[in-house]
Design an enzyme around this catalytic site. Sequence first.
Site, PDB file in Angstrom:
ATOM      1  N   ASP A 126       0.839  -1.209   0.000  1.00 39.89           N
ATOM      2  CA  ASP A 126       0.000   0.000   0.000  1.00 39.89           C
ATOM      3  C   ASP A 126       0.868   1.251   0.000  1.00 39.89           C
ATOM      4  O   ASP A 126       1.961   1.253   0.561  1.00 39.89           O
ATOM      5  CB  ASP A 126      -0.903  -0.026   1.250  1.00 39.89           C
ATOM      6  CG  ASP A 126      -2.080   0.931   1.124  1.00 39.89           C
ATOM      7  OD1 ASP A 126      -2.294   1.484   0.027  1.00 39.89           O
ATOM      8  OD2 ASP A 126      -2.789   1.126   2.122  1.00 39.89           O
ATOM      9  N   HIS A 155       3.154   3.271  -9.001  1.00 41.42           N
ATOM     10  CA  HIS A 155       2.953   1.852  -9.293  1.00 41.42           C
ATOM     11  C   HIS A 155       4.197   1.245  -9.958  1.00 41.42           C
ATOM     12  O   HIS A 155       4.555   0.108  -9.692  1.00 41.42           O
ATOM     13  CB  HIS A 155       1.716   1.649 -10.170  1.00 41.42           C
ATOM     14  CG  HIS A 155       0.441   2.083  -9.489  1.00 41.42           C
ATOM     15  ND1 HIS A 155       0.179   1.794  -8.167  1.00 41.42           N
ATOM     16  CD2 HIS A 155      -0.634   2.779  -9.941  1.00 41.42           C
ATOM     17  CE1 HIS A 155      -1.006   2.303  -7.839  1.00 41.42           C
ATOM     18  NE2 HIS A 155      -1.502   2.908  -8.898  1.00 41.42           N
ATOM     19  N   LEU A 170      10.884 -20.605  -4.214  1.00 35.69           N
ATOM     20  CA  LEU A 170       9.840 -19.713  -3.684  1.00 35.69           C
ATOM     21  C   LEU A 170       8.546 -19.862  -4.483  1.00 35.69           C
ATOM     22  O   LEU A 170       8.563 -19.891  -5.711  1.00 35.69           O
ATOM     23  CB  LEU A 170      10.331 -18.258  -3.774  1.00 35.69           C
ATOM     24  CG  LEU A 170       9.313 -17.191  -3.366  1.00 35.69           C
ATOM     25  CD1 LEU A 170       9.054 -17.232  -1.866  1.00 35.69           C
ATOM     26  CD2 LEU A 170       9.805 -15.801  -3.787  1.00 35.69           C
TER      27      LEU A 170
END
Length: 253
Positions: free
Chosen positions: A28, A45, A139
Amino acid sequence: MSSEPATQQRAALRPDLRIPAHIGVIMDGNGRWAKARGKPRTEGHVAGVRALRGIVESCINYGVGYLTVFSFSSENWTRPKDEISFIFQLLRRFVASDLEKLHRNNVRVKIIGSRDGLEDSLRRLIAEVEATTAVNTGLKLQVAFNYGGKAEIAEAVRRIASQVAAGRLKPEDITEETIGRALSTAGMPDPDLIIRTSGEQRFSNFLLWQSAYAELVFVEENWPDFDAASFLRVLEDYSSRDRRYGGVEAQQR
Ligand code: FPP
């Protein structure tokens, strides 16, 4: 991204750290990061994607098993059209530019969330990234895109109800595991740690069922500023927590 020896070196340097098996991140503050610099939100972004690359690398270095990042919520459709299409474009670009590197680093990528409202070309791209990396054993990176926790639970309930209606499942046999298996995170451990950046302290519909016992860490930095040092601070905080799962402290058992 780092190689295996670097991973071992890093882990050896900090044997005191407890490494979560699964970390969820609510990324955020991209908009606020951009505003503070007099830039358009879209620049925030772009910087957010850079921070995402950084945390993926940190998770590889520390041997985190699963990383789930919230990149577009089902509620984000209320944002301006231009911003939405920019975020969609970023997902495409992230896949195009990083797929090869993620694959080389043994990362398995999965996109969780609804495919409704996504263009066919984006659906194909998602299928491609998932298929290419499906064999990887390092991962596990889940990108929550067009995702909402309540919608995910509703979808699970619909699936379970149709099994009951077809006579394949008895209502009394429905357990927490039945529900867990019907969610998009089926087969993954629940998140041990949820991180939210930018000072906000909410779940915002992220991994609602799965986060029942997650430790929560809220940090002040906006997502683009969240770097390897921030990640280490969060791991230190997490390592100091006493996880009781509704029981008593370890020394009182
Ligand atoms: C959070 O900041 C940003 C989002 C929820 C969407 C964009 C996410 C990224 C760019 C990261 C990686 C994305 C992809 C597609 C791989 P905000 O816009 O809510 O910031 P604000 O609260 O300061 O306005």
